[in-house]
Design a protein around this motif. Structure first.
Motif, PDB file in Angstrom:
ATOM      1  N   ASP A   1       0.828  -1.211   0.000  1.00  0.00           N
ATOM      2  CA  ASP A   1       0.000   0.000   0.000  1.00  0.00           C
ATOM      3  C   ASP A   1       0.862   1.262   0.000  1.00  0.00           C
ATOM      4  N   GLU A   2       0.827   2.051   1.099  1.00  0.00           N
ATOM      5  CA  GLU A   2       1.537   3.336   1.134  1.00  0.00           C
ATOM      6  C   GLU A   2       3.040   3.182   0.986  1.00  0.00           C
ATOM      7  N   MET A   3       3.583   1.977   1.305  1.00  0.00           N
ATOM      8  CA  MET A   3       5.035   1.804   1.282  1.00  0.00           C
ATOM      9  C   MET A   3       5.610   1.975  -0.119  1.00  0.00           C
ATOM     10  N   ARG A   4       4.804   1.673  -1.136  1.00  0.00           N
ATOM     11  CA  ARG A   4       5.313   1.799  -2.504  1.00  0.00           C
ATOM     12  C   ARG A   4       5.682   3.247  -2.810  1.00  0.00           C
ATOM     13  N   GLU A   5       4.854   4.196  -2.378  1.00  0.00           N
ATOM     14  CA  GLU A   5       5.152   5.606  -2.625  1.00  0.00           C
ATOM     15  C   GLU A   5       6.328   6.066  -1.765  1.00  0.00           C
ATOM     16  N   HIS A   6       6.395   5.564  -0.514  1.00  0.00           N
ATOM     17  CA  HIS A   6       7.549   5.903   0.329  1.00  0.00           C
ATOM     18  C   HIS A   6       8.839   5.410  -0.323  1.00  0.00           C
ATOM     19  N   PHE A   7       8.793   4.184  -0.869  1.00  0.00           N
ATOM     20  CA  PHE A   7       9.994   3.619  -1.481  1.00  0.00           C
ATOM     21  C   PHE A   7      10.371   4.392  -2.745  1.00  0.00           C
ATOM     22  N   ARG A   8       9.382   4.868  -3.467  1.00  0.00           N
ATOM     23  CA  ARG A   8       9.669   5.691  -4.651  1.00  0.00           C
ATOM     24  C   ARG A   8      10.449   6.936  -4.250  1.00  0.00           C
ATOM     25  N   GLU A   9      10.034   7.599  -3.164  1.00  0.00           N
ATOM     26  CA  GLU A   9      10.759   8.774  -2.696  1.00  0.00           C
ATOM     27  C   GLU A   9      12.176   8.399  -2.258  1.00  0.00           C
ATOM     28  N   GLN A  10      12.318   7.216  -1.680  1.00  0.00           N
ATOM     29  CA  GLN A  10      13.640   6.741  -1.279  1.00  0.00           C
ATOM     30  C   GLN A  10      14.523   6.553  -2.510  1.00  0.00           C
ATOM     31  N   LEU A  11      13.970   5.996  -3.583  1.00  0.00           N
ATOM     32  CA  LEU A  11      14.723   5.818  -4.827  1.00  0.00           C
ATOM     33  C   LEU A  11      15.135   7.160  -5.422  1.00  0.00           C
ATOM     34  N   ILE A  12      14.221   8.124  -5.380  1.00  0.00           N
ATOM     35  CA  ILE A  12      14.528   9.452  -5.924  1.00  0.00           C
ATOM     36  C   ILE A  12      15.685  10.075  -5.155  1.00  0.00           C
ATOM     37  N   ASP A  13      15.690   9.918  -3.826  1.00  0.00           N
ATOM     38  CA  ASP A  13      16.810  10.417  -3.023  1.00  0.00           C
ATOM     39  C   ASP A  13      18.112   9.720  -3.399  1.00  0.00           C
ATOM     40  N   LEU A  14      18.057   8.396  -3.582  1.00  0.00           N
ATOM     41  CA  LEU A  14      19.265   7.653  -3.978  1.00  0.00           C
ATOM     42  C   LEU A  14      19.750   8.115  -5.346  1.00  0.00           C
ATOM     43  N   TRP A  15      18.826   8.341  -6.248  1.00  0.00           N
ATOM     44  CA  TRP A  15      19.174   8.839  -7.591  1.00  0.00           C
ATOM     45  C   TRP A  15      19.930  10.163  -7.484  1.00  0.00           C
ATOM     46  N   ASN A  16      19.531  10.975  -6.518  1.00  0.00           N
ATOM     47  CA  ASN A  16      20.149  12.297  -6.332  1.00  0.00           C
ATOM     48  C   ASN A  16      21.360  12.262  -5.413  1.00  0.00           C
TER      49      ASN A  16
END
Length: 491
Positions: A263-278
């Motif tokens: 559920d909500e964790m997918r969006e949290h993980f997306r933000e985590q990936l964006i931070d890693l990308w940056n």
């Protein structure tokens, strides 16, 4: 190697034997030349007596180990030996062998003897000796019967290497690892050790393909987030993690990660990936996970790539702190800030803020109803405040069901209520009022005792009219209804 006697001969060798003697004397490791012939004769005696397992024979009576040791004769040692064991000369060394070879050596000495018993002409062990001053020495011992002496064992060369520094470092490392493991296992927060190397490969591939705006890319390709999520490898979790997620063991937890991160964790993980990308390899955020029993948990997540693994992300630590109680407390405080505790309706603060918001943004027309609870003062005076509170709670039940979002019901005074109905015209507002009358009838049939009665007035905004004016018109209509109620009651 346990020895007891020394050959104190002082004859000096000549020629090649002199060279050998000099090499022996100057060797950088401790060397012992010993005579094991007496030991060989003892072994022959025991075999004749029917001994088949030397190990069992020695363990049955450890005094037999001392018997073996007493038959080993030290012929000579080199300078390194005297220096290592802090002895002035060979006689001092031999006279103090009991201080050098203590009980720490018993087990390894038995193994050395067993190797010889089993026909080996070489033996090896790691053991502990002591210097004459009592300093511990970790040693690596290698011994061998010299060529030409296999029948009598009268010449055995022992080489001893001081490995104290290495073994001390190993013990310190083991202690540190035990300490670190203890901190990990008994940490009061949930700790996860994970491998993100495959995630890094996927991000690197995306970058090589020319992706520049990763947020837009994941908007268009949400399946990429799911794939990255599936490529995470959990290496270990601590005990608190099992308790937190209600998992009986690690295997069960790892097999049911899909129930935990959903559920909500997918969006949290997306933000985590964006931070890693940056390039942000240390992150903190609040996330929602679920226990294996299905309970929702609010967690504070701290993600960090461990030092030394910045290039491949092969070792990361995730720390999860349970903040569910705090979030519930915050939600309740927020609820209290906007709601009336007794009726469960919105309070006057929310009503004023929402009225101002509707004034600015609409949608129009806005209908407003002002509602007053009839008979509250009489109930309080005659039956007590408990009876009055019961009427207020019943009023909250009716009005909470009267409207749905984006409309709101609020308690704005002791016995006064308001309905804010954006995007609602006069006809629709009249239908709401009629619905309230019907619900009052049902409520009074359900509850015995005092009847629930409202005085109501509703008004709808005209183009350009301030909502404050609408409230006044609705308030006047409410007072007209209230006067009519009491006039009827007085007849």
């Amino acid at each position: 190697m346990l020895s007891s006697k020394a050959d104190r001969s002082t004859a000096r060798p000549t020629g090649d034997r002199a060279d050998d003697a000099e090499m022996f004397e100057l060797a950088p490791v401790s060397l012992w030349l010993e005579d094991y012939s007496g030991l060989k004769r003892l072994f022959a005696q025991w075999r004749a007596e029917g001994v088949t397992s030397l190990r069992d024979h020695l363990l049955a009576d450890t005094a037999r180990v001392e018997s073996c040791s007493s038959l080993i004769r030290v012929i000579k040692v080199n300078r390194k030996t005297l220096s290592l064991y802090e002895a002035a000369d060979l006689p001092q060394l031999v006279d103090n062998l009991g201080r050098i070879f203590r009980n720490d050596m018993l087990k390894t000495h038995i193994e050395e003897l067993v190797q010889l018993w089993d026909g080996e002409t070489e033996f090896f062990s790691n053991t502990v000796n002591y210097t004459l001053s009592g300093k511990r020495l970790d040693i690596q011992l290698r011994g061998g019967v010299l060529p030409g002496h296999e029948d009598q064992w009268d010449r055995v060369l022992i080489a001893i290497e001081d490995v104290t520094e290495r073994e001390t470092a190993r013990r310190q490392l083991a202690t540190s690892e035990t300490y670190a493991r203890g901190l990990f296992e008994h940490s009061p927060v949930s700790l996860w050790v994970e491998d993100f190397s495959c995630v890094k490969h996927l991000l690197d591939d995306a970058r090589r393909q020319g992706i520049s705006d990763f947020r837009v890319f994941t908007d268009v390709h949400p399946e990429f987030v799911s794939r990255c999520m599936s490529e995470i490898r959990v290496i270990d979790v601590n005990r608190h993690t099992l308790d937190l997620f209600a998992a009986p063991d690690k295997q069960t937890l790892l097999m049911r990660l899909g129930d935990v991160f959903r559920d909500e964790m997918r969006e949290h993980f997306r933000e985590q990936l964006i931070d890693l990308w940056n390039g942000r390899t240390f992150q903190q955020r609040e996330v929602v996970n679920y226990s294996l029993t299905g309970d929702e948990m609010h967690l504070h997540l701290q993600f960090s790539v461990l030092p030394g693994h910045e290039k491949d992300w092969s070792l990361v630590q995730v720390a999860l702190t349970d903040i569910t109680a705090r979030k519930r407390a915050e939600a309740y405080l927020e609820y209290l800030g906007k709601h009336d505790v007794l009726t469960k309706l919105y309070n006057r603060t929310f009503y004023v803020d929402e009225l101002n918001r509707l004034e600015r943004k609409g949608p129009f027309p806005v209908s407003i109803a002002i509602i007053d609870l009839n008979g509250l003062k009489a109930a309080n005076d005659q039956l007590g405040h408990a009876a009055g509170d019961a009427l207020l709670r019943r009023a909250g039940e009716v009005l909470s069901k009267a409207v749905d979002k984006p409309s709101y019901a609020a308690r704005i005074g002791g016995d006064e209520f308001a309905l804010l109905m954006p995007g609602t015209d006069e006809r629709e507002a009249a239908m709401v009022m009629e619905g309230i009358e019907n619900m009052l009838e049902v409520n009074n049939q359900f509850y015995t005792g005092l009847p629930l009665s409202f005085a109501m007035g509703a008004a709808t905004s005209q183009p350009g009219e301030r909502l404050e004016a609408v409230v006044k018109r609705a308030d006047l209509l409410m007072y007209q209804a209230k006067r009519a109620y009491y006039a009827t009651a007085a007849e």
